[in-house]
Scaffold this active site. Structure first.
Site, mmCIF file in Angstrom:
data_model
loop_
_atom_site.group_PDB
_atom_site.id
_atom_site.type_symbol
_atom_site.label_atom_id
_atom_site.label_comp_id
_atom_site.label_asym_id
_atom_site.label_seq_id
_atom_site.Cartn_x
_atom_site.Cartn_y
_atom_site.Cartn_z
ATOM 1 N N GLY A 17 11.050 5.035 -5.819
ATOM 2 C CA GLY A 17 11.285 5.052 -7.426
ATOM 3 C C GLY A 17 12.158 4.369 -8.005
ATOM 4 C CB SER A 18 13.753 1.044 -7.346
ATOM 5 O OG SER A 18 12.734 -0.062 -7.234
ATOM 6 C CG ASN A 19 9.343 -1.194 -10.412
ATOM 7 O OD1 ASN A 19 9.386 -1.910 -10.989
ATOM 8 N ND2 ASN A 19 8.987 -1.177 -8.958
ATOM 9 N NE ARG A 70 -9.600 8.686 -1.049
ATOM 10 C CZ ARG A 70 -8.336 8.382 -0.655
ATOM 11 N NH1 ARG A 70 -7.215 8.507 -1.595
ATOM 12 N NH2 ARG A 70 -8.004 7.614 0.600
ATOM 13 C CG MET A 95 2.416 4.185 -1.759
ATOM 14 S SD MET A 95 2.135 2.256 -2.169
ATOM 15 C CE MET A 95 1.511 1.699 -0.624
ATOM 16 N NE ARG A 96 -3.759 10.521 -2.027
ATOM 17 C CZ ARG A 96 -4.652 10.836 -0.922
ATOM 18 N NH1 ARG A 96 -4.428 10.273 0.409
ATOM 19 N NH2 ARG A 96 -5.720 11.496 -1.074
ATOM 20 C CB ILE A 97 -7.156 4.807 -3.305
ATOM 21 C CG1 ILE A 97 -6.403 3.498 -2.569
ATOM 22 C CG2 ILE A 97 -8.608 4.428 -3.937
ATOM 23 C CD1 ILE A 97 -7.112 2.739 -1.430
ATOM 24 C CG HIS A 114 -0.051 -5.748 -7.003
ATOM 25 N ND1 HIS A 114 -0.264 -4.822 -6.080
ATOM 26 C CD2 HIS A 114 -0.238 -7.083 -6.366
ATOM 27 C CE1 HIS A 114 -0.719 -5.615 -5.005
ATOM 28 N NE2 HIS A 114 -0.379 -6.960 -5.224
ATOM 29 C CD GLU A 179 7.916 -5.211 -8.079
ATOM 30 O OE1 GLU A 179 7.970 -4.005 -8.319
ATOM 31 O OE2 GLU A 179 7.912 -5.637 -7.126
#
Ligand code: GRF
Length: 218
Positions: A17-19, A70, A95-97, A114, A179
């Site tokens: 969670g750095s962003n 999903r 990280m989930r589609i 991204h 970023e």
């Protein structure tokens, strides 16, 4: 700017969670047009959850492994976002589609960062692939989310040089600095109404162009 006028934002994370931290810190400024009201993770052990809680933000884990598919996970996520009155979703290392239905429900209201200069190097391992390709410039992109992975309209990009002795770690360290500058700048423009989606591309208002042209392509 009063809280009532600010765009209500949720940040979705899966990891450190750095962003997310860079968005939370930027949003502390009184005139920042967005308020971070919720941090959600699909992984209960995501380190970023503790960092958000320390910053006084409401946090919630929705463990994707507890859902059979999903569609049901996305429905739980969607319900949580709507209950919290979220207006804009920022993905930050999530990280989930998603299912197309979930993405359509947040069309024009969901951003992602991204670690490449899209449309180059969609997907994972972007720094390794940039090195393999021998590009001289690499970077990061903030874009709207569409059902196709890493393919939505581009809001902002920052470029960094690829240096002769770089490995994936040194290159990624150079990119993440950008970023952390780019995502808050892009969120400020979007939440401040400085951009509209038109024909699958982002068009900035004249005011945002004047104020943000230097920020949004670093
Ligand atoms: C960042 O490189 C971001 O661009 C990508 O995932 C990484 C997340 O890092 N989508 P962090 O959790 O924000 O530190």
């Amino acid at each position: 700017m009063s809280t009532a006028d600010k765009t209500r934002v949720a940040i979705l994370i899966s990891g450190r969670g750095s962003n997310m931290v860079s968005l939370i810190e930027a949003a502390r400024a009184p005139d920042f047009p967005a308020e971070i009201v919720l941090v959600l993770s699909n992984r209960p052990d995501a380190a970023g959850l503790a960092r958000a809680a320390e910053a006084g933000i409401a946090v919630k884990a929705i463990d994707h492994t507890a859902y059979p598919d999903r569609v049901s996970f996305d429905a739980a996520l969607d319900a949580e976002l709507r209950t919290a009155g979220i207006e804009l979703v920022c993905l930050a290392g999530f990280m989930r589609i998603f299912t197309p239905g979930f993405v359509e429900g947040w069309a024009g209201r969901m951003l992602n960062i991204h670690p490449s200069l899209l449309p180059l190097f969609k997907g994972t391992h972007t720094h390794e692939r940039a090195l393999e390709a021998g590009v001289r410039l690499h970077g990061c992109t903030v874009h709207y989310v569409v059902p196709e992975l890493d393919a939505g309209p581009i809001v902002a990009q920052a470029a960094v040089p690829v240096l002769p002795d770089d490995d994936a770690d040194t290159l990624s360290a150079r990119v993440i600095v950008q970023e952390h500058r780019l995502y808050p700048a892009a969120l400020a423009v979007i939440a401040g109404g400085g951009a509209v989606l038109e024909g699958g591309r982002v068009r900035f208002t004249a005011r945002a162009r004047d104020a943000g042209a230097a920020i949004l392509s670093l």
